[in-house]
Design an enzyme around this catalytic site. Structure first.
Site, PDB file in Angstrom:
ATOM      1  N   GLU A  28       0.854  -1.180   0.000  1.00 32.45           N
ATOM      2  CA  GLU A  28       0.000   0.000   0.000  1.00 32.45           C
ATOM      3  C   GLU A  28       0.893   1.234   0.000  1.00 32.45           C
ATOM      4  O   GLU A  28       1.720   1.418   0.899  1.00 32.45           O
ATOM      5  CB  GLU A  28      -0.924   0.034   1.217  1.00 32.45           C
ATOM      6  CG  GLU A  28      -1.870   1.231   1.179  1.00 32.45           C
ATOM      7  CD  GLU A  28      -2.708   1.399   2.427  1.00 32.45           C
ATOM      8  OE1 GLU A  28      -3.536   2.327   2.457  1.00 32.45           O
ATOM      9  OE2 GLU A  28      -2.526   0.615   3.389  1.00 32.45           O
ATOM     10  N   GLU A  53       4.869   5.227   3.449  1.00 30.23           N
ATOM     11  CA  GLU A  53       4.264   6.538   3.722  1.00 30.23           C
ATOM     12  C   GLU A  53       5.374   7.543   4.000  1.00 30.23           C
ATOM     13  O   GLU A  53       6.326   7.248   4.736  1.00 30.23           O
ATOM     14  CB  GLU A  53       3.332   6.433   4.946  1.00 30.23           C
ATOM     15  CG  GLU A  53       2.798   7.737   5.486  1.00 30.23           C
ATOM     16  CD  GLU A  53       1.983   8.505   4.481  1.00 30.23           C
ATOM     17  OE1 GLU A  53       2.357   9.658   4.192  1.00 30.23           O
ATOM     18  OE2 GLU A  53       0.966   7.971   3.987  1.00 30.23           O
ATOM     19  N   ASP A 103      -1.754  12.074  -3.897  1.00 33.92           N
ATOM     20  CA  ASP A 103      -1.661  13.516  -4.156  1.00 33.92           C
ATOM     21  C   ASP A 103      -1.761  13.746  -5.660  1.00 33.92           C
ATOM     22  O   ASP A 103      -0.934  13.246  -6.431  1.00 33.92           O
ATOM     23  CB  ASP A 103      -0.328  14.041  -3.634  1.00 33.92           C
ATOM     24  CG  ASP A 103      -0.255  15.566  -3.611  1.00 33.92           C
ATOM     25  OD1 ASP A 103      -0.910  16.202  -4.459  1.00 33.92           O
ATOM     26  OD2 ASP A 103       0.456  16.112  -2.755  1.00 33.92           O
ATOM     27  N   LYS A 107      -1.442  21.339 -10.204  1.00 27.51           N
ATOM     28  CA  LYS A 107      -0.839  22.392 -11.020  1.00 27.51           C
ATOM     29  C   LYS A 107       0.016  21.800 -12.130  1.00 27.51           C
ATOM     30  O   LYS A 107       0.746  20.835 -11.919  1.00 27.51           O
ATOM     31  CB  LYS A 107       0.004  23.314 -10.136  1.00 27.51           C
ATOM     32  CG  LYS A 107      -0.813  24.114  -9.128  1.00 27.51           C
ATOM     33  CD  LYS A 107       0.065  25.026  -8.312  1.00 27.51           C
ATOM     34  CE  LYS A 107      -0.766  25.819  -7.301  1.00 27.51           C
ATOM     35  NZ  LYS A 107       0.074  26.725  -6.472  1.00 27.51           N
ATOM     36  N   ASP A 139     -10.553  10.850  -5.764  1.00 27.14           N
ATOM     37  CA  ASP A 139     -11.674  11.772  -5.979  1.00 27.14           C
ATOM     38  C   ASP A 139     -11.344  12.791  -7.063  1.00 27.14           C
ATOM     39  O   ASP A 139     -12.158  13.662  -7.357  1.00 27.14           O
ATOM     40  CB  ASP A 139     -11.980  12.519  -4.673  1.00 27.14           C
ATOM     41  CG  ASP A 139     -10.822  13.413  -4.262  1.00 27.14           C
ATOM     42  OD1 ASP A 139      -9.712  12.871  -4.067  1.00 27.14           O
ATOM     43  OD2 ASP A 139     -11.004  14.633  -4.167  1.00 27.14           O
TER      44      ASP A 139
END
Length: 316
Positions: A28, A53, A103, A107, A139
């Site tokens: 993950e 992470e 993320d 931009k 999303d």
């Protein structure tokens, strides 16, 4: 439960090295506070779940969660997902990779920082087992379409757009976005072929130091000038004087790996030692060896002479 690459007995490690047993290996990337990771590990106790992470605070929260829930089939790595993919799993060993709400770097000037690009999908194919897959939930529709196009360009995956599994919508960010009424997007990228370009693990070394003849200098006026490396950079950030010499806080950036480590310049029984401190157990890479060599070269400008070179960077 926390993975420290410098202390691993083999490179890359196998499931037995990390978990003490064999089983389907799942990675993950970006586990956040670990709530999805914990649910995944509970639902599939025979799976071996490795999480990567970059946020130290998130790693600590997730670590406490795994300890609290007694989940023995989870290992956590504090660092970049591509580094874990390259160095902590053997080729052809991954059953599944999960990327929840990455993320999107919306931009235009930042899009090269996105994880799910063509190059990543090609490298991923060397680590997935036959029929292994990556599951993406996000999303961000523009990033979702971007990822689909990047994977399609490789020709290495069967791509299926599906409704997101309910379990993927119980992450920290999913719950936040669900409350805000945002839509969600989900795809499964299943390996059907493998990129032929080798992607070997980063080479690591046992030692990086030099021994010099001469007198320990009174001061070590190192400039904070970036030292270019192949695919990265090193910077001497700060120098502190100790009882037996100097400590040099050094920042080293290489592909998918960033380390802050201590270098030492001190007296020893065999001369002046310039090399890596044991503090923090850093991973000894080519970039670290180059930083040590640069430190030794600076000492040469102060009148010291290299007696033994253990950097592999041709000091003499």
């Amino acid at each position: 439960m926390l993975v420290r690459p410098a202390l691993l007995p083999s490179w890359p490690p196998g499931p037995v090295d990390l978990f003490g047993r064999e089983g389907p290996l799942v990675l993950e990337i970006g586990f956040g506070d670990g709530r999805f990771t914990a649910e995944l590990a509970r639902a599939h106790p025979h799976w071996l779940v490795l999480g990567a992470e970059v946020s130290a605070a998130s790693v600590l929260r997730a670590y406490r969660r795994m300890r609290r829930e007694g989940l023995g089939n989870v290992r956590l790595y504090h660092g970049e997902g591509p580094f874990a993919l390259r160095n902590l799993v053997p080729p052809g060993s991954l059953h599944r990779v999960i990327v929840n709400f990455p993320d999107p770097w919306p931009k235009k000037r930042h899009q090269e920082r996105r994880l799910l690009q063509e190059g990543f999908f090609r490298k991923l194919s060397t680590r997935l087992a036959e029929g292994g897959s990556l599951l993406l939930t996000t999303d961000h529709e523009e990033y979702f379409r971007f990822a689909l196009e990047e994977a399609e360009r490789t020709g290495l995956y069967r791509i299926e757009v599906r409704p997101p599994p309910e379990s993927h919508l119980r992450t920290k960010y999913a719950l936040k976005w669900k409350e805000a009424g945002r839509p969600f997007f989900h795809a499964v990228f299943t390996k059907v072929a493998e990129d032929p370009t080798p992607w070997p693990p980063v080479r690591r070394y046992a030692v990086a130091h030099a021994l010099l003849e001469g007198t320990l200098p009174e001061a070590l006026p190192l400039a904070k000038t970036p030292l270019p490396l192949e695919g990265g950079v090193a910077v001497f950030l700060e120098v502190a004087r100790g009882e037996h010499g100097f400590y040099v806080l050094t920042h080293v950036e290489e592909e998918d790996l960033t380390q802050d480590l201590l270098l030492e310049v001190r007296t020893s029984a065999h001369g002046i030692y310039a090399g890596v401190s044991r503090f923090g157990s850093p991973l000894i890479t080519d970039g670290v060896r180059e930083a040590v060599a640069a430190l030794a070269r600076f000492l040469q400008t102060l009148g010291l002479k290299v007696a033994q070179d253990h950097t592999g960077k041709g000091l003499r």
